[in-house]
Structures are given as structure tokens and as C-alpha cells.
Design an enzyme around this catalytic site. Structure first.
Site, PDB file in Angstrom:
ATOM      1  N   VAL A 179       0.872  -1.177   0.000  1.00 34.65           N
ATOM      2  CA  VAL A 179       0.000   0.000   0.000  1.00 34.65           C
ATOM      3  C   VAL A 179       0.905   1.221   0.000  1.00 34.65           C
ATOM      4  CG1 VAL A 179      -2.012  -1.077   1.094  1.00 34.65           C
ATOM      5  CG2 VAL A 179      -0.223  -0.062   2.523  1.00 34.65           C
ATOM      6  N   SER A 180       0.362   2.342  -0.479  1.00 39.15           N
ATOM      7  CA  SER A 180       1.190   3.533  -0.646  1.00 39.15           C
ATOM      8  C   SER A 180       1.359   4.362   0.617  1.00 39.15           C
ATOM      9  CB  SER A 180       0.613   4.413  -1.749  1.00 39.15           C
ATOM     10  OG  SER A 180       0.625   3.707  -2.964  1.00 39.15           O
ATOM     11  N   THR A 181       0.372   4.355   1.495  1.00 37.07           N
ATOM     12  CA  THR A 181       0.452   5.210   2.676  1.00 37.07           C
ATOM     13  C   THR A 181       0.037   4.448   3.924  1.00 37.07           C
ATOM     14  OG1 THR A 181      -1.836   5.978   2.571  1.00 37.07           O
ATOM     15  CG2 THR A 181      -0.220   7.218   1.287  1.00 37.07           C
TER      16      THR A 181
END
Length: 192
Positions: free
Chosen positions: A9-11
Site C-alpha cells: 500500500v502507498s500510505t
């Protein structure tokens, strides 16, 4: 053959649970994760996965975009897996490199990666040629300034040894020899 999952996931505001559930349902024995942008080249979870995976293993991802943010990043990762003999399965896209269709897609991705590398080289060569045509230096900046190069020539003319010049200027022998071979640009007066 081991099924190994990879989730990203990016964040920190996103969570990995849905990806973990899908990878577990697909039969993955181990799952490596990262919480960072796919644009980042340094992904510790992916690096650990690539270090662990052996030829014949299958990496499972929920979607190909989990391997990288851009197509070129995804292709580079797939190319690294293919080179290592590791298969890839993407659940969302239905791609499985163990099948004939998956192997065909692997070939297409490999061809795209090669095409992208060639385009990069062509663009870089065109940029260098354009800079040279405008009289700009391309490549690394010189290790010695013009004043230092003059000083090297003066010291050498005065009997200084090459080894001493290398130590004094903290450069390689090749740099000293280039400075000695270089000639000063001559200033010409404009003709009236």
C-alpha cells in the site's frame, strides 16, 4: 514450488488486510509487505521477497500495480523475477506465468522492457548531440579547473613528477595526462 505473496500500500492510511486475505486465500505460505509508494526503488519487503524466492517459486500479487507505480517499474520487477526463474501470478488480471498465456505475456513484457531501454538510450544520445551542437560539455565535469590544468602543466615543465602531481591534486594519473595533453584555447582578434 512455494507460493509467496507480496502486498503493498502507498500510505499508512491504507491497510494491507484485503490484500493479505486474498493472498492467503490463494494459498500463499509467506507474505511480504511494504507500506510505501510504488515509485520508490527501495522497497525492503520486495527486496526480502526477491532474496527469499528461488527458481520454480511463484510470487502472487493481487494486481500487477502492486509491483510498481509505473509500467516501466512493473516491467523491471517482472524481468528480475523471470531472470531468476521465479513465476508470477496476478489475481486481478488473471495472469499466471506457469501457463502458456502467462509465458506469452512474459515475453511481451520483456520486449516492452527492451524497447523502453532502447528509447532511453536514443533520447540520451539525442540530448548529448544537441548539447554538443550548442557547444556545451556533456558528461562528467572535468576534475581539474582550467587554472589547475595550467598549474599542472607549469609544474610538469618545472620538472615535477607525475606521481607527485597525482598526490598534489588528488586525481588519477589519467587526469594528469589529459591536463598535460590539453592545449590552451587561443584568443583570436576579430578581423576589421
Amino acid at each position: 514450488m512455494t507460493l509467496i505473496g507480496y502486498a503493498r500500500v502507498s500510505t499508512d492510511h491504507q491497510n494491507l488486510e484485503a490484500q493479505r486475505d486474498a493472498l492467503t486465500a490463494a494459498g500463499c505460505e509467506r507474505i511480504y509487505t511494504d507500506t510505501m509508494s510504488g515509485a520508490s526503488e527501495s522497497r525492503p519487503g520486495l527486496a526480502a521477497l526477491l532474496d527469499y524466492a528461488r527458481a520454480g517459486d511463484t510470487i502472487v500479487v493481487v494486481a500487477l500495480d502492486r509491483l510498481g507505480r509505473s509500467l516501466s517499474g512493473v516491467i523491471r520487477t517482472i524481468e528480475a523475477l523471470t531472470t531468476a526463474g521465479v513465476l508470477l501470478r496476478s489475481l486481478r488480471e488473471g495472469i499466471d506465468y506457469a501457463t502458456p498465456t502467462g509465458r506469452m505475456l512474459a515475453g511481451i513484457f520483456g520486449a516492452l522492457a527492451e524497447y523502453e531501454r532502447e528509447l532511453m538510450h536514443e533520447r540520451a544520445a539525442a540530448a548529448r548531440a544537441a548539447a554538443r551542437a550548442r557547444g556545451r560539455h556533456t558528461g562528467r565535469p572535468p576534475r581539474l579547473s582550467p587554472a589547475q590544468a595550467r598549474q599542472v602543466r607549469a609544474l610538469r615543465d618545472g620538472g615535477e613528477g607525475i606521481t607527485d602531481l597525482v598526490r598534489t591534486f588528488a586525481v588519477s594519473r589519467a587526469t594528469i595526462y589529459r591536463a598535460l595533453q590539453a592545449t590552451e584555447p587561443t584568443l583570436t582578434e576579430p578581423v576589421p
